[in-house]
Design a protein around this motif. Structure first.
Motif, mmCIF file in Angstrom:
data_model
loop_
_atom_site.group_PDB
_atom_site.id
_atom_site.type_symbol
_atom_site.label_atom_id
_atom_site.label_comp_id
_atom_site.label_asym_id
_atom_site.label_seq_id
_atom_site.Cartn_x
_atom_site.Cartn_y
_atom_site.Cartn_z
ATOM 1 N N UNK A 162 -40.077 26.781 -9.862
ATOM 2 C CA UNK A 162 -38.859 26.331 -9.179
ATOM 3 C C UNK A 162 -38.985 26.553 -7.672
ATOM 4 N N UNK A 163 -39.546 27.695 -7.291
ATOM 5 C CA UNK A 163 -39.710 27.984 -5.867
ATOM 6 C C UNK A 163 -40.641 26.978 -5.209
ATOM 7 N N UNK A 164 -41.746 26.653 -5.868
ATOM 8 C CA UNK A 164 -42.685 25.674 -5.313
ATOM 9 C C UNK A 164 -42.050 24.300 -5.180
ATOM 10 N N UNK A 165 -41.270 23.929 -6.182
ATOM 11 C CA UNK A 165 -40.588 22.622 -6.131
ATOM 12 C C UNK A 165 -39.596 22.592 -4.979
ATOM 13 N N UNK A 166 -38.846 23.674 -4.817
ATOM 14 C CA UNK A 166 -37.871 23.733 -3.727
ATOM 15 C C UNK A 166 -38.561 23.689 -2.360
ATOM 16 N N UNK A 167 -39.686 24.388 -2.273
ATOM 17 C CA UNK A 167 -40.421 24.354 -1.011
ATOM 18 C C UNK A 167 -40.933 22.947 -0.709
ATOM 19 N N UNK A 168 -41.414 22.261 -1.738
ATOM 20 C CA UNK A 168 -41.897 20.881 -1.543
ATOM 21 C C UNK A 168 -40.755 19.969 -1.124
ATOM 22 N N UNK A 169 -39.609 20.140 -1.742
ATOM 23 C CA UNK A 169 -38.447 19.320 -1.373
ATOM 24 C C UNK A 169 -38.017 19.604 0.075
ATOM 25 N N UNK A 210 -43.138 37.218 -18.357
ATOM 26 C CA UNK A 210 -44.169 36.403 -17.725
ATOM 27 C C UNK A 210 -43.761 34.947 -17.642
ATOM 28 N N UNK A 211 -43.173 34.451 -18.709
ATOM 29 C CA UNK A 211 -42.718 33.053 -18.706
ATOM 30 C C UNK A 211 -41.611 32.865 -17.690
ATOM 31 N N UNK A 212 -40.703 33.838 -17.594
ATOM 32 C CA UNK A 212 -39.603 33.739 -16.625
ATOM 33 C C UNK A 212 -40.141 33.732 -15.189
ATOM 34 N N UNK A 213 -41.137 34.638 -14.943
ATOM 35 C CA UNK A 213 -41.717 34.669 -13.604
ATOM 36 C C UNK A 213 -42.409 33.355 -13.257
ATOM 37 N N UNK A 214 -43.138 32.784 -14.209
ATOM 38 C CA UNK A 214 -43.812 31.509 -13.950
ATOM 39 C C UNK A 214 -42.808 30.394 -13.702
ATOM 40 N N UNK A 215 -41.706 30.418 -14.451
ATOM 41 C CA UNK A 215 -40.676 29.402 -14.265
ATOM 42 C C UNK A 215 -40.029 29.530 -12.892
ATOM 43 N N UNK A 216 -39.763 30.781 -12.474
ATOM 44 C CA UNK A 216 -39.171 30.984 -11.147
ATOM 45 C C UNK A 216 -40.149 30.553 -10.053
#
Length: 344
Positions: free
Chosen positions: A311-318, A302-308
């Motif tokens: 990261x995906x949201x940050x990349x999308x924002x960038x 669960x922690x790994x999925x939340x971290x991924x």
């Protein structure tokens, strides 16, 4: 059908239509009971000795008792017995000769002589026999034909002189009883097969030391040991509580032993020792451990999925920021003019 019983003390027996008969049989001298519980002899091959028994009639009428002798043995519960009347004796039971019957007056005592004669070819060691006074009844009050023989007697132990060879054989197995409460210990059950392979009587005391506590065989006490005649076999159980499962376990087993002399004294021998191995798999604890590992694995995934996802949201924002910075219609500027325009 014949039902026989053997008692080493006074007993009562009721015959149909008559008052109960109560009697006792003990070793004696020529004058009467001498305080012995049984007879212990030590004789050479071919020797004989004269002894006496006393039959006390404690009932209110004259009674004629049958007198018998037979080979003796110990029952699985440790009680001494003699062969029933329908079994043929082949050993010490046929060494005893005496009258076949005795009539004892109400409330009286009769002293009966008997002789023990050891055969010339008798093997050295201990030989057991029983001697008894009995009454026999044919038929029951309800009309059924049931033969009932009740016997009261004592043992006659004869030590034939010669080489004394004490020997004890032991085989043991163990099993583990799991407690399904992971916070509680289980227990171990030991089954011990004992056999007197020597030629003299042995007193034995099986026990084990687990968790600094001594656990004896079931039914035994500190002041009461098992008695084994030559050739006797006995199976005893030892229950050991509070044993935590540790996989492969070794339980030490000790059988204290001694030779019983004709005078009743016991000469101690080296104990017989053996280590019993058993599997004690901690199933409840393993189940709890597996559950904890699955829980931790779930939390980690669960922690790994939340971290991924983060990261995906940050990349999308960038990526959105980069697209906004590179498109003049979106940014509101013309390339190279340095001026912004307002769009409608």
């Amino acid at each position: 059908m014949v039902c026989a019983s053997f008692a080493a003390a006074a007993t009562s027996f009721a015959t149909p239509g008559d008052s109960p008969v109560t009697w006792a049989v003990t070793p004696s001298n020529v004058e009467g009971p001498d305080g012995r519980s049984w007879v212990e002899l030590e004789l050479d091959p071919g020797a004989s000795v004269d002894e006496h028994l006393a039959v006390r009639n404690l009932s209110d009428r004259d009674v004629t008792f049958a007198l018998t002798a037979a080979d003796g043995y110990f029952t699985p519960t440790g009680r001494f017995n003699m062969l029933p009347g329908d079994k043929q004796s082949v050993a010490a039971g046929i060494w005893i000769s005496m009258d076949k019957t005795v009539t004892v007056a109400a409330g009286g005592t009769a002293v009966v002589p008997f002789t023990v004669t050891v055969p010339d070819n008798a093997t050295p060691g201990d030989h057991a026999a029983g001697i008894a006074a009995s009454i026999y009844s044919q038929g029951g009050s309800d009309g059924t034909q049931l033969g009932v023989e009740s016997r009261v007697g004592f043992r006659v132990m004869t030590r034939v002189k010669g080489e004394v060879r004490p020997a004890l054989s032991m085989k043991a197995t163990a099993s583990y009883v799991t407690s399904w409460n992971p916070l509680e210990s289980g227990s171990a059950d030991l089954t011990v097969d004992l056999e007197n392979t020597g030629n003299v009587r042995l007193s034995v005391y099986p026990s084990t030391m687990v968790n600094d506590a001594r656990w004896p065989a079931a039914g035994t006490e500190e002041a009461r040991t098992l008695e084994l005649l030559p050739g006797d076999r006995r199976t005893v159980s030892i229950h050991v509580p509070h044993v935590w499962p540790m996989g492969i376990m070794t339980i030490p087993l000790t059988v204290s032993q001694g030779v019983i002399a004709p005078d009743g004294a016991t000469q101690s021998l080296d104990p017989v020792q053996e280590s019993v191995t058993l599997w004690a798999i901690p199933w409840p604890q393993l189940a709890v451990l597996v559950a904890l590992l699955l829980l931790l694995a779930g939390l980690f995934r669960g922690r790994t999925r939340r971290k991924k996802e983060l990261v995906r949201l940050v990349e999308e924002a960038r990526e959105a920021g980069r697209r906004e910075a590179g498109n003049p219609l979106i940014s509101g500027r013309y390339p190279g003019s340095g001026k912004s325009v307002r769009t409608q």
